[in-house]
Structures are given as structure tokens and as C-alpha cells.
Design a protein around this motif. Structure first.
Motif, short mmCIF file in Angstrom:
data_model
loop_
_atom_site.label_atom_id
_atom_site.label_comp_id
_atom_site.label_asym_id
_atom_site.label_seq_id
_atom_site.Cartn_x
_atom_site.Cartn_y
_atom_site.Cartn_z
N PHE A 213 -9.07 31.84 -27.67
CA PHE A 213 -8.34 31.65 -26.42
C PHE A 213 -9.30 31.63 -25.23
CE2 PHE A 213 -6.37 33.71 -22.70
CZ PHE A 213 -5.38 32.78 -22.43
N LEU A 214 -10.27 32.54 -25.22
CA LEU A 214 -11.22 32.61 -24.12
C LEU A 214 -12.08 31.35 -24.04
CD1 LEU A 214 -12.40 36.35 -24.25
CD2 LEU A 214 -10.84 35.26 -22.61
N MET A 215 -12.42 30.79 -25.20
CA MET A 215 -13.21 29.55 -25.21
C MET A 215 -12.39 28.41 -24.62
SD MET A 215 -16.16 30.25 -26.35
CE MET A 215 -16.72 28.59 -26.64
N ASN A 216 -11.11 28.37 -24.94
CA ASN A 216 -10.24 27.35 -24.37
C ASN A 216 -10.11 27.52 -22.85
OD1 ASN A 216 -8.64 25.42 -26.35
ND2 ASN A 216 -8.94 27.35 -27.44
N VAL A 217 -10.02 28.79 -22.41
CA VAL A 217 -9.92 29.05 -20.97
C VAL A 217 -11.18 28.57 -20.25
CG1 VAL A 217 -9.88 30.88 -19.23
CG2 VAL A 217 -8.33 30.98 -21.19
N LEU A 218 -12.35 28.89 -20.83
CA LEU A 218 -13.61 28.45 -20.23
C LEU A 218 -13.68 26.93 -20.16
CD1 LEU A 218 -16.47 28.93 -19.15
CD2 LEU A 218 -17.27 29.04 -21.54
N PHE A 219 -13.26 26.27 -21.25
CA PHE A 219 -13.32 24.81 -21.29
C PHE A 219 -12.43 24.19 -20.21
CE2 PHE A 219 -11.26 20.88 -22.71
CZ PHE A 219 -12.38 20.05 -22.83
N PHE A 220 -11.18 24.63 -20.13
CA PHE A 220 -10.25 24.01 -19.19
C PHE A 220 -10.57 24.39 -17.74
CE2 PHE A 220 -7.66 23.27 -23.00
CZ PHE A 220 -7.31 21.94 -22.78
N CYS A 221 -11.09 25.60 -17.50
CA CYS A 221 -11.52 25.96 -16.14
C CYS A 221 -12.68 25.07 -15.70
CB CYS A 221 -11.94 27.43 -16.08
SG CYS A 221 -10.55 28.59 -16.13
N SER A 222 -13.61 24.83 -16.62
CA SER A 222 -14.73 23.95 -16.32
C SER A 222 -14.25 22.53 -16.04
CB SER A 222 -15.72 23.93 -17.49
OG SER A 222 -16.12 25.23 -17.86
N LEU A 223 -13.32 22.08 -16.86
CA LEU A 223 -12.81 20.72 -16.72
C LEU A 223 -12.12 20.53 -15.37
CD1 LEU A 223 -12.81 18.27 -18.65
CD2 LEU A 223 -10.49 18.91 -19.32
N TYR A 224 -11.37 21.55 -14.95
CA TYR A 224 -10.63 21.41 -13.69
C TYR A 224 -11.51 21.68 -12.47
CZ TYR A 224 -6.26 20.17 -15.80
OH TYR A 224 -5.28 19.47 -16.47
N LEU A 225 -12.65 22.32 -12.65
CA LEU A 225 -13.64 22.35 -11.57
C LEU A 225 -14.15 20.95 -11.28
CD1 LEU A 225 -15.94 25.49 -12.06
CD2 LEU A 225 -14.57 24.91 -10.06
N VAL A 226 -14.35 20.18 -12.34
CA VAL A 226 -14.76 18.77 -12.17
C VAL A 226 -13.67 18.00 -11.43
CG1 VAL A 226 -15.33 16.62 -13.37
CG2 VAL A 226 -16.23 18.81 -14.21
N ALA A 227 -12.39 18.28 -11.76
CA ALA A 227 -11.28 17.61 -11.08
C ALA A 227 -11.26 17.97 -9.59
CB ALA A 227 -9.95 17.99 -11.73
N ILE A 228 -11.53 19.25 -9.26
CA ILE A 228 -11.58 19.67 -7.86
C ILE A 228 -12.70 18.96 -7.13
CG2 ILE A 228 -12.08 21.64 -6.36
CD1 ILE A 228 -10.63 23.39 -8.45
N ALA A 229 -13.86 18.85 -7.80
CA ALA A 229 -14.99 18.14 -7.19
C ALA A 229 -14.64 16.68 -6.93
CB ALA A 229 -16.22 18.25 -8.09
N GLN A 230 -13.92 16.07 -7.87
CA GLN A 230 -13.46 14.69 -7.68
C GLN A 230 -12.62 14.56 -6.43
OE1 GLN A 230 -12.75 11.51 -10.09
NE2 GLN A 230 -14.90 11.91 -9.84
#
Length: 536
Positions: A138-155
Motif C-alpha cells: 500500500f505504501l509503495m502505491n501511495v508513493l507512486f501515485f503521490c509522485s505521479l500527481y506531483l508531475v500533474a501539479i507541475a503540468q
């Protein structure tokens, strides 16, 4: 002491409403133009390389590395892309009202680098802990999706500001530079497509044949390079005058118009009579009223554009999953990853933009007798027609794939390759490139041009948000169709076994919705009044 002629020449060499990096009036001969625009295009090429390196094969990562179903993975990809394409509304507001485009791009680039860096870390940890019978924690999934949505925020900050900042390098009041700005949107898209094509060919190969950590780490390095290039070019750029009060006035006066109209319950009848202030609200000028009317007229165009872009969400999800099932050999000993076919979209753009600029437009100018050949709305409409045609083509190709699977007894053997060449999918990818040249580029130029000058980042974000919301609606539509077709023991149109699925039916549904959107768009366009008479 300068002569009157020299003083006139000096004034003519100054660019209205632009300053240089020191805050002095921008000099035409030493700032802006194609030199500065080329640097900004280079930055965006690096950014697109990074973004596409993450996005193009994301559905494969979600299904193979994180163990998600096809429908869930498609929804997650659509939601992420939708978020990345909708957040520019917020980023554009911050840029136009407070930070300025240059500083917004710098800040967004830093967030971008952080997001991709954490994404690389997530992929590395997933690889270290992966096994055949073990899914990521679960924590690995959280890290992955938080990272992914940081990219979305940067976009959200990067995407609307970079293109608007590039267009700012051309003076719309100068005849030659105005024509150059029209070409800028086309060549911008061409070079971006080159970066996208390289990203797809290189990154998909690395992700499929090396590992995902490298597949995400290389885009991170490209973003570092993009930030360095952008910063080094700061002395050559033209900057919109950062008179904070003037910029805010763009929002204040438009907001005052709508506030006055809403109070009088006559939003659709914007005129001076309903806009006279009450309780301290000041009266609005004729310019305020016309700008507000213009924004209202954009809303129906925006809605129909959003509906027509829903099929665009399928190109990096369902198209890719279909490619997994067929023969992907292009040589006897060379099999390509299915996401590699996305490179044909970029190849199509690389072919289509020069043809559009040097063949189509000259012919259109001779026929219509207009400097721009066709109007921006006609360009968008042509893209809608191509989108409808492409969905029909995709439905027919998928129906053929299902027939071949049935003829060879492979309906219940999803892991067996169907004897159908992946080249059958190439025409629909090539059409996607043509759609981008007409529809996406046309929409970007339209929404940039048809808003008040001080709100142009918002205008581009308006265009991007149509694409973003179309991804959300695509995800929602997939969820609804999946539920409706699977209930009562039926086979979902998005069955994990694609040989039991009916994605072709979904494509027919999208073709029909696009056709309806097109006819509504034509009806609306016929009464649309452009802000500038030279666009008619």
C-alpha cells in the motif's frame, strides 16, 4: 543629439506592452522573435520528452507492475492525464494574476523534477521488492501515485505558461510578427512531436527491455536540462509588462461584469444596463462588457470541443492494450512494444505540419482570399470530422481483430498472439497526428487569441482544460459502460480478456457522440463573432 528621424526609428523598434529582463521597454531587434521562441520551443521539447516518457506506457506499468485490471488502469491513466490537463486553469490564474509566466515556469519545473525523481525512486523500490506472487505494498502505491500527481501539479503551471510565453515573443501589433505568431503554433507542435516520437521510441524500449527505474530516471534528467536551458535564455526574452495592478484588473473588471450581471439575473444579456453597479460596485466600460460577452461566447465552443476530444483519451490506453494481443514483429527477429506505435502520431504531425503550412494554407488563401486561409473555428471543425472518421476506422479494425481471434479459436486464449499484423493499427495512429494539427493546435490558437491580452495564459489553460475534462469523462464513461455491460453475468466491453471484450462497440459510441458534437459546433460557430476582424 539624435535627429527626429532617429527618434521615430527608435520608437518603432520598441515593442508595446513588453519589457526586457531588466524591466526596460523591449527592443525589437535584440529581444523576442524566433531566436527567443526557439529556446522556449527547445524547453518544451525536453518537457514533452519527459511527460510522454511517463505517460505513453503508463497503462502497461499499471497492469504489469502494479497488477491492475485493464478497466481500472485505463481509468487511472485517464484521471491522471485529465488532472494534468485541467490544473493549468489554476496555474494560468497564478501566472497572470501574481507570479508572471517566467517565474511560474521556473517554479513548475522544480516541482516537475521533484515528481519525476520520486517516481524513479518508486519504480526502483518496486523492482527491488517485486516477485511473481507479490504485489506492491500500500505504501509503495501511495508513493507512486503521490509522485505521479506531483508531475500533474507541475503540468498545471508549466503547460499553459510555456506556450503563452513563447507566443509573447511575437508582437501582435506588428504585421510580420503577427503572421509569424500564427506559424509559431504550427512549428511549436511540429518540434514537440519530434521530441515525443524520440521519447516513445527510446523510453518504451528502455521500459520494456531494461527496467522502469531507468525509464523514469532519464526523463528526470531531461527536465533538469530543460530548466537550465530556459534559465540561460532569460536575457533574450520579451516579458509582458508586470504591472501588477493592470494584470489584476483583467480579472477584477471581468469579475465585476459577471457579478453585476448575476445580481441582475441577466447573465446571458450582458449590456451596460444590467452592469451598472449596486452596493459599491462600479459601472463597467464598453470594453469590459465586450470582453465579458466574448468569454460567454467561448463556453459553447469549449463544451463541444471537450466532447469531441473524448476519443483522444483512448490513444494511449485502449489502442495500446489492443496492440498487446497481435503480431508485433516488424522483422523476423524484431518485435516492438505496442506503445511504440504512438510514435506514428508524431511522425504524422511531422509530415502534416509542413504540408499544412506550405501546401494547404496557400491553396486555402487563394480560394478564400483570406490571409489566414481558413478561420480557427473551421480548423477545429475539420479536426472533429477527422476524429469521427478515426473512431469508425478503429471500430472496424477492432471488429476484424475479434473475427480473426474467433476464426482461429483464440477467444478464450488471451495470452496467445492473434495472427494479425500490428500494421493494421498504423492508419488510425496516423490520423491522430492529423487530428492534432487541425483540432488541438487550432483550439490552442483560438483560445489564446480570443481572450483579453492580459488573460492569455488563462485562454491556453481553457483549451487544455477541455482536453483534461475529456479524459475525466472518458474514465467515467468507461466505468459506466463496464458496469452496464457486465451486470447480469454479461461480458464487459472492457473484459480483461480483450478477445471477449467489445471495444469496437465503445468506438462506435464515441464516433456517434463526436458527430453530434460536430453538428452542434457548426451551429454555434455560424453565429460566433471574432474579437479581431482579420480572423473572419
Amino acid at each position: 543629439m539624435s535627429t527626429p528621424e532617429e527618434e521615430v526609428g527608435l520608437l518603432e523598434d520598441l515593442v508595446n506592452d513588453s519589457v526586457d529582463h531588466r524591466g526596460n521597454p523591449a527592443v525589437r531587434s535584440s529581444t523576442g522573435g524566433w531566436r527567443s521562441a526557439s529556446l522556449i520551443i527547445g524547453v518544451e521539447v525536453a518537457e514533452r520528452f519527459s511527460y510522454v516518457g511517463i505517460a505513453c506506457n503508463m497503462i502497461t506499468y499499471l497492469t504489469e507492475q502494479l497488477g491492475q485490471s485493464t478497466a481500472n488502469a485505463a481509468v487511472n491513466v485517464n484521471t491522471w492525464i485529465g488532472t494534468a490537463s485541467t490544473l493549468p486553469i489554476i496555474g494560468a490564474f497564478l501566472a497572470d494574476a501574481y507570479l508572471g509566466r517566467y517565474r511560474t515556469i521556473l517554479g513548475s519545473s522544480l516541482i516537475y523534477i521533484l515528481g519525476i525523481g520520486l517516481l524513479t525512486l518508486s519504480a526502483s523500490l518496486t523492482l527491488m521488492g517485486s516477485s511473481e506472487n507479490r504485489k506492491p505494498s500500500f505504501l509503495m502505491n501511495v508513493l507512486f501515485f503521490c509522485s505521479l500527481y506531483l508531475v500533474a501539479i507541475a503540468q498545471g503551471g508549466h503547460k499553459p505558461c510555456v506556450q503563452a510565453f513563447g507566443a509573447d515573443q511575437f508582437d501582435s501589433d506588428h504585421p510580420k510578427e503577427r503572421l509569424a505568431r500564427g506559424s509559431f503554433f504550427n512549428w511549436w507542435f511540429l518540434f514537440l512531436s519530434g521530441g515525443i516520437a524520440i521519447s516513445i521510441l527510446v523510453m518504451v524500449y528502455i521500459q520494456s527491455n531494461v527496467n522502469w527505474a531507468f525509464g523514469f530516471g532519464i526523463p528526470c534528467l531531461f527536465m533538469v536540462m530543460a530548466l537550465a536551458i530556459f534559465f540561460l535564455g532569460r536575457k533574450t526574452y520579451r516579458y509582458p509588462k508586470r504591472n501588477h495592478e493592470k494584470t489584476n484588473n483583467g480579472f477584477v473588471r471581468i469579475g465585476r461584469v459577471f457579478f453585476g450581471a448575476i445580481k441582475n439575473r441577466k447573465l446571458m444579456n450582458l449590456n451596460k444596463a444590467v452592469l451598472l453597479g449596486e452596493e459599491g460596485v462600479e459601472p463597467c466600460s464598453d470594453v469590459d462588457v465586450e470582453d465579458a460577452k466574448g468569454l460567454v461566447r467561448l463556453i459553447p465552443i469549449w463544451i463541444t470541443s471537450m466532447v469531441s476530444m473524448i476519443p483522444y483519451a483512448q490513444y494511449s490506453t485502449l489502442f495500446t492494450k489492443q496492440g498487446v494481443t497481435v503480431d508485433r514483429r516488424i522483422l523476423p527477429d524484431l518485435e516492438i512494444p505496442p506503445a511504440t506505435l504512438l510514435s506514428f502520431v508524431s511522425i504524422s504531425v511531422l509530415i502534416s505540419v509542413p504540408i499544412y503550412e506550405h501546401v494547404f494554407l496557400p491553396i486555402a488563401r487563394k480560394i478564400t482570399k483570406k490571409p489566414n486561409g481558413i478561420t480557427m473555428l473551421q480548423r477545429i471543425g475539420a479536426g472533429m470530422v477527422l476524429t469521427c472518421v478515426n473512431m469508425v476506422l478503429a471500430a472496424l479494425v477492432e471488429a476484424k481483430r475479434l473475427r480473426i481471434a474467433e476464426e482461429h479459436g483464440l477467444i478464450d486464449k488471451p495470452n496467445v498472439t492473434i495472427p494479425m499484423s500490428i500494421w493494421w493499427f498504423v492508419p488510425q495512429y496516423m490520423l491522430v497526428g492529423m487530428i492534432e494539427v487541425f483540432d488541438l493546435v487550432g483550439a490552442q490558437e483560438f483560445f489564446y487569441d480570443q481572450v483579453p491580452t492580459e488573460l492569455r495564459s488563462i485562454g491556453l489553460a481553457f483549451s487544455l482544460s477541455a482536453l483534461g475534462l475529456s479524459n475525466f469523462f472518458s474514465g467515467l464513461l468507461i466505468i459506466v459502460v463496464d458496469w452496464a455491460t457486465e451486470r447480469d453475468g454479461g461480458h464487459s466491453w472492457f473484459n480483461n480478456n480483450l478477445n471477449r471484450a467489445h471495444i469496437d462497440y465503445f468506438y462506435w459510441l464515441l464516433a456517434a457522440s463526436t458527430a453530434i458534437a460536430f453538428f452542434v459546433f457548426v451551429f454555434i460557430s455560424r453565429s460566433y463573432v471574432y474579437r479581431r476582424v482579420d480572423q473572419v
